[in-house]
Structures are given as C-alpha cells and as structure tokens.
Design a protein around this motif. Structure first.
Motif, PDB file in Angstrom:
ATOM      1  N   GLY A 161       0.794  -1.220   0.000  1.00 16.88           N
ATOM      2  CA  GLY A 161       0.000   0.000   0.000  1.00 16.88           C
ATOM      3  C   GLY A 161       0.827   1.270   0.000  1.00 16.88           C
ATOM      4  O   GLY A 161       0.408   2.288  -0.551  1.00 16.88           O
ATOM      5  N   LEU A 166      -3.106   3.191  -0.749  1.00 18.67           N
ATOM      6  CA  LEU A 166      -4.226   2.660   0.013  1.00 18.67           C
ATOM      7  C   LEU A 166      -5.234   3.788   0.229  1.00 18.67           C
ATOM      8  O   LEU A 166      -4.842   4.874   0.657  1.00 18.67           O
ATOM      9  CB  LEU A 166      -3.762   2.140   1.375  1.00 18.67           C
ATOM     10  N   GLY A 178      -8.030  -1.905   2.458  1.00 22.32           N
ATOM     11  CA  GLY A 178      -7.254  -1.591   3.649  1.00 22.32           C
ATOM     12  C   GLY A 178      -7.955  -1.955   4.932  1.00 22.32           C
ATOM     13  O   GLY A 178      -7.393  -1.805   6.018  1.00 22.32           O
TER      14      GLY A 178
END
Length: 452
Positions: A161, A166, A178
């Motif tokens: 991420g 993310l 997430g």
C-alpha cells in the motif's frame, strides 16, 4: 554525459520546492572521483526496473552530497506492527493500536507521511513455527488465521500500500480496501489510507529467531537465549551446508522469501536489512552478533545466494547496518562487511548519542557519517530514536546529508526509557517533515515514479 537517463525514484519532479535532479547511469570511464555507482545491475544484472530506479535515486542523492551539490534526505519511519497490534503498553497510549499506527502518526502531527516505511517480518510473538508453504490469506500459501500472526499479513499489505497506494483499486491482492476482519481475533483491522497513490518506498528488517527455535519471538533473537551462548561451535554449523542447523536456517529464509516474493510478483522493490548490529560486544545483542567475522560474512553471503540466486528475488536492495561503534557496546564494523558484491546501501543504528550529547568530535551523527564514507555506497541512518532536525541540532542534514533517516517505532512520540535525555517534540517532528531538505511521502504522492 553519455548513458541512460531517467527521472529517478519519484524524482520527485517539479512538484517539489527543491526538485531532485535527473540522474544518468554513467559509463565507467566517466566516474568522478569518489562517485557512487548508480546502476543496481552492477550487483544484480537481473534487478527489476523499479528496484533500479529506487537505488539510482538513493545513489544520486549520495553523489550530490559527496560533490557538494544540494541534496535531500528521505524521512523514514520503522513500524513495529507486532507491538502495535498485540502489546497494549506500546506507544503513546495504553491499548491495542491499528496496524500502521506509527506510519499514520507522522501525518497526525505534521499532515505529511514518511517517504520510507520499514516493517519487520520477524520476530514473531511467542508462537510456534513459521509454517512455511502453508495457506496465508493474501497469497494462499501461509496461515494468517492463527493468534498473533496476523501482523505479518498486515506488514506485507502495508508495504504494498505504501508503494501503490491505500485504498487502491481491486487488483487481486490482499485487502484492496485496507480494512478487514482479523480472523484470529474477530476484531476489525484497518490499514491507514495514504491517498490511494504512490506514497514512498518500503523496506523490511528481519529480527530472526535463532535457526531451529521452536518458538518465534524477540527473546529467541538474542544471543543469550540461543544455542550459541552455550555451544561455541553452533554458529559455525549454522553456516555449514548440510548441517541440521544450516537446514533450519534455510527454513527460516524460506519464510522470509515467501513474503518478499509476494511483493516481487507485484513489482514492489524492497530495501532488505538483515543481520543488523553485528558488531556488538561478544555475548550481547542478537544471535548473529559478536561472532567470528568470517562466519558472519558467510551467513550474509549464503542468505544473499538463497534469496537472489536460488529463489530468484531481484526486487531487493541490500542494506548493511552495524551498530554505532562507540568502543563499548559497538566495535569497529569493518571486519563484518560482506563485500561490495553483496551490499547496496550502508547505514548505522545510532543509539550511542543524542542531539544534545553527540558522540565524538563534530556534529551529531558525523562520526558515523564519515566512518561509512569509505564503502562508497549510499549512507543512511537505519535506526534512531530522534528525527534529524531538532532544537538541539537544527543543521544536522547540512553537516551530514544522509540519504535516508529512519526513526524507530514508538520513539517518534514516546519518551523511550533507553533515551532518557530527551524525546522528539511535536515541533521537532514538524521541523523535520516540512524542511526543504527532506523528502516525505507527501512528496511522492504528488509525483510519478517513472523512467524515461
């Protein structure tokens, strides 16, 4: 200058107030004296394009510093996910934290994210076995649904991420949103959003319990708890192919490779920092520390061979980071250096001094900065309790323009008992993250990592 030109490492382009320069991979006969090589392919001809770009960026910053040109420092944060998730006493308040608490904390204080995040796949949290080759939730080959092991899933997903963003579009990876339910505890776990686009570079350390340890946890990483504390020949057997101890080592490395391989399959370059602080006094530190330097060099090289040549990981940038060599706890690291063909970046874990009480002559951290110059690699602060720019030493990055500087976990906001002479204030953290000498994750978020 002849060579192949690229806009390196998020070369962080015109969006920056002081743009990072455009660098080339120069021909060998065009090197300035003291210049650091910028092409990762000199160490690994199969290095991935993304790993080459990140390394070229770091080497370019180092070359700028060495030749008196304006340079910048990537600000990093180590995130101890196992402590954030399972240790209520960890951090700046009591109670469990969401994974990535100290990644997000920098933004809470400054409005900006770190430009580098280092995570840890070890040491485990007192549970038995690695379970190499079994099912895991994100790649179906390792079991995350066991108590106190979910942090490893989150470490890998947070690394992805940071590199890709993310939340991110569904891409067949772990948890694109997430947010997910932790199958072991039943609680809801949420990784910090970072704008949904590239937000920096990532690294992993590996606080590896001693090979053959039936339980995986921090106590098993320490020399005093390893077989080597009682058996002088144990470490030599670890690095001797064919021995039981060596087979146990390879089993541990397969655990590491399984997870790093998931990131390799998705194009994520990783700064890997194994077997750090190897130069501590004999009988202290980790099980690999204070041993015969020849055995240590062999450990590093066989680990390199296993990851790169046997398992085919070409997304790695290898970081060698001794402890600060203050002559008491840490000794000169030179005998432990694995060799230029096995190391890309050199650093130091600096806990021997503080901004208010520097060690040795010169500015704070200068003794380590000058000491690492001989290796002709990008130089980093791999671990520190302190941000680089603070009231006591506001010109640190002018005197010692480190390429990257990583603050250790909870030390960002916590008055760590190991450092009673001061802590990072909110003003210190803001001074660092908003400095024109620093590259933060917010700089990456405004840029595109590309190569032309």
């Amino acid at each position: 200058m002849r060579g192949r030109v690229g806009l390196i490492g998020a070369a962080i382009g015109a969006a920056l107030t002081a743009p990072v320069a455009v660098w080339a991979w120069p021909d060998k006969d065009e090197q300035e004296a003291g210049t650091v090589r910028t092409d990762l392919r000199e160490r690994d001809p199969q290095a991935t394009p993304a790993a080459r770009r990140v390394y070229a960026m770091l080497a370019g910053l180092e070359n700028d510093a060495r030749h008196g040109r304006p340079s910048r420092t990537v600000i990093g944060q180590h995130v101890e996910l196992h402590n954030e998730r399972y240790n209520p006493g960890y951090g700046d308040y009591r109670g469990p934290k969401q994974p990535g608490y100290y990644y997000r904390k920098a933004r809470d204080i400054t409005g900006r994210l770190p430009g580098f995040v280092e995570l840890d796949l070890g040491p485990g949290y007192g549970r038995p076995g690695w379970a190499v080759g079994e099912s895991r939730s994100y790649s179906r080959s390792w079991p995350s649904c066991r108590p106190l092991w979910g942090y490893v899933d989150d470490a890998v997903d947070l690394a992805l991420g940071v590199w890709t963003g993310l939340p991110r579009p569904a891409d067949g990876s772990y948890h694109p949103s997430g947010t997910h339910a932790d199958c072991a505890s039943g609680g809801e776990v949420s990784l910090p959003h970072n704008g949904g686009g590239p937000a920096g570079i990532v690294g992993f350390s590996f606080h590896q319990p001693y090979p053959g340890s039936p339980v995986k946890g921090f106590p098993q990483t320490l020399h005093r708890n390893s077989p080597g504390a009682r058996d002088p020949g144990w470490f030599a057997r670890v690095v001797t192919p064919g021995s039981t101890e060596h087979r146990a080592l390879l089993h541990d490395l397969d655990f590491l490779t399984d997870h790093l391989g998931y990131l390799a399959d998705r194009g994520v370059p990783v700064l890997l920092r194994p077997y750090h602080e190897m130069n501590t006094r004999s009988g202290h530190g980790f099980w690999w520390a204070g041993r015969d330097p020849a055995w240590y060099r062999q450990l590093w090289r066989l680990t390199y061979d296993h990851l790169v040549r046997r398992r085919g990981l070409h997304n790695l940038i290898f970081v060698w980071a001794p402890n600060s060599w203050d002559g008491s706890y840490g000794h000169r690291p030179d005998p432990y250096y694995p060799g230029h063909g096995y190391v890309d970046v050199v650093g130091v874990d600096d806990y021997s001094d503080t901004p208010s009480e520097p060690f040795g002559p010169g500015a704070w951290t200068e003794v380590w900065y000058r000491g690492l110059e001989q290796y002709r690699k990008p130089r980093i602060i791999a671990e520190s309790f302190h941000v680089p720019l603070n009231a006591a030493q506001p010109d640190t990055l002018t005197r010692t323009p480190w390429v990257l500087w990583t603050v250790w976990g909870q030390a960002l906001t916590y008055d760590n008992v190991s450092s009673p002479r001061g802590k990072n204030t909110g003003a210190d953290v803001k001074r660092t993250y908003w400095s024109s000498k620093v590259i933060s994750g917010s700089d990456w978020a405004r840029s595109v990592i590309s190569q032309q």
